[in-house]
Enzyme design. Sequence first.
Site, PDB file in Angstrom:
ATOM      1  N   ALA A 172       0.823  -1.215   0.000  1.00 31.92           N
ATOM      2  CA  ALA A 172       0.000   0.000   0.000  1.00 31.92           C
ATOM      3  C   ALA A 172       0.855   1.262   0.000  1.00 31.92           C
ATOM      4  O   ALA A 172       0.384   2.330  -0.427  1.00 31.92           O
ATOM      5  CB  ALA A 172      -0.926   0.001   1.213  1.00 31.92           C
ATOM      6  N   LYS A 173       2.101   1.154   0.469  1.00 33.91           N
ATOM      7  CA  LYS A 173       2.998   2.312   0.484  1.00 33.91           C
ATOM      8  C   LYS A 173       3.682   2.553  -0.864  1.00 33.91           C
ATOM      9  O   LYS A 173       4.363   3.573  -1.037  1.00 33.91           O
ATOM     10  CB  LYS A 173       4.055   2.136   1.577  1.00 33.91           C
ATOM     11  CG  LYS A 173       3.509   2.220   2.997  1.00 33.91           C
ATOM     12  CD  LYS A 173       4.611   1.990   4.020  1.00 33.91           C
ATOM     13  CE  LYS A 173       4.121   2.209   5.452  1.00 33.91           C
ATOM     14  NZ  LYS A 173       3.123   1.228   5.872  1.00 33.91           N
ATOM     15  N   LEU A 174       3.540   1.634  -1.771  1.00 33.90           N
ATOM     16  CA  LEU A 174       4.158   1.799  -3.086  1.00 33.90           C
ATOM     17  C   LEU A 174       3.298   2.707  -3.963  1.00 33.90           C
ATOM     18  O   LEU A 174       2.708   2.294  -4.955  1.00 33.90           O
ATOM     19  CB  LEU A 174       4.362   0.432  -3.752  1.00 33.90           C
ATOM     20  CG  LEU A 174       5.389  -0.484  -3.083  1.00 33.90           C
ATOM     21  CD1 LEU A 174       5.385  -1.857  -3.741  1.00 33.90           C
ATOM     22  CD2 LEU A 174       6.785   0.134  -3.150  1.00 33.90           C
TER      23      LEU A 174
END
Length: 263
Positions: A172-174
């Site tokens: 999700a942080k990408l």
Amino acid sequence: TILQRWKTYLLKPVDGASVAAFRLVFGGLMAWEVSRYFQHGWIERYYITPTYHFPYPFLDFIRPWPGNGMYVHFAVMSVLSLFVALGLFYRLSALLLCLAFTYVFLLDKAYYLNHFYLIALLSFLLCLIPAHHAASLDRWLFFRSQPPFVPQWSVFILRAQMSIVYFYAGLAKLNPDWLRGEPMRMWLAERTDFPIIGSYFTSEWVALGFAYGGLLFDLSIGFLLMWGRTRPFAFILAGMFHLLNSQFFQIGIFPLLAFGATL
């Protein structure tokens, strides 16, 4: 065959101490979380005072108990949490706690929290796992002569669930915002009063270091914990990560729950 080897691996008896430790942590933290609802007046604020709730699709029949019923519900959840922690009437207590918490979770989607969804999943898994085979009152009362073993799948399924949480958090942080340091840059700028290191929080390299450090942690920690050679280092790293999270951000019991699950 591969299937036969997997079956042998998953059914292999292993020491039940690790799932017992998780049971103690989970039940204890749930009892503490329920006490916070009483302490801060959240039961009345969230479930009694509002005249309208936002139901999940197709679940609009789920409504808060009338009158003081929600107080009774949370009190029962507290007792069930302690029963789970102690391993007392464990099978029934785990099932009722799962149903009771999931009911609260589904009352209003406006109160959705990621770690509450995780708690609902973990409480369901505890219904399946014989986490009372070691260090429990059930064992002491009913089957103390049996070896404190559990099938390997009991440990595997908890490891898998927590690894999914970590890895998906990394995925999700990408995204472009996170990779350029937001919202971590904004969050750190609000915590410059943090002891000793707070004065560095407005530095660009600190914001990017926290952002990319969190990304790499989430993507790798599950694998590092599974490998025996890296497990001690990964355990210390997870402890530091969750300690910092608990100090920097208001995310409820998740840091304690996640670190407890690391056991």
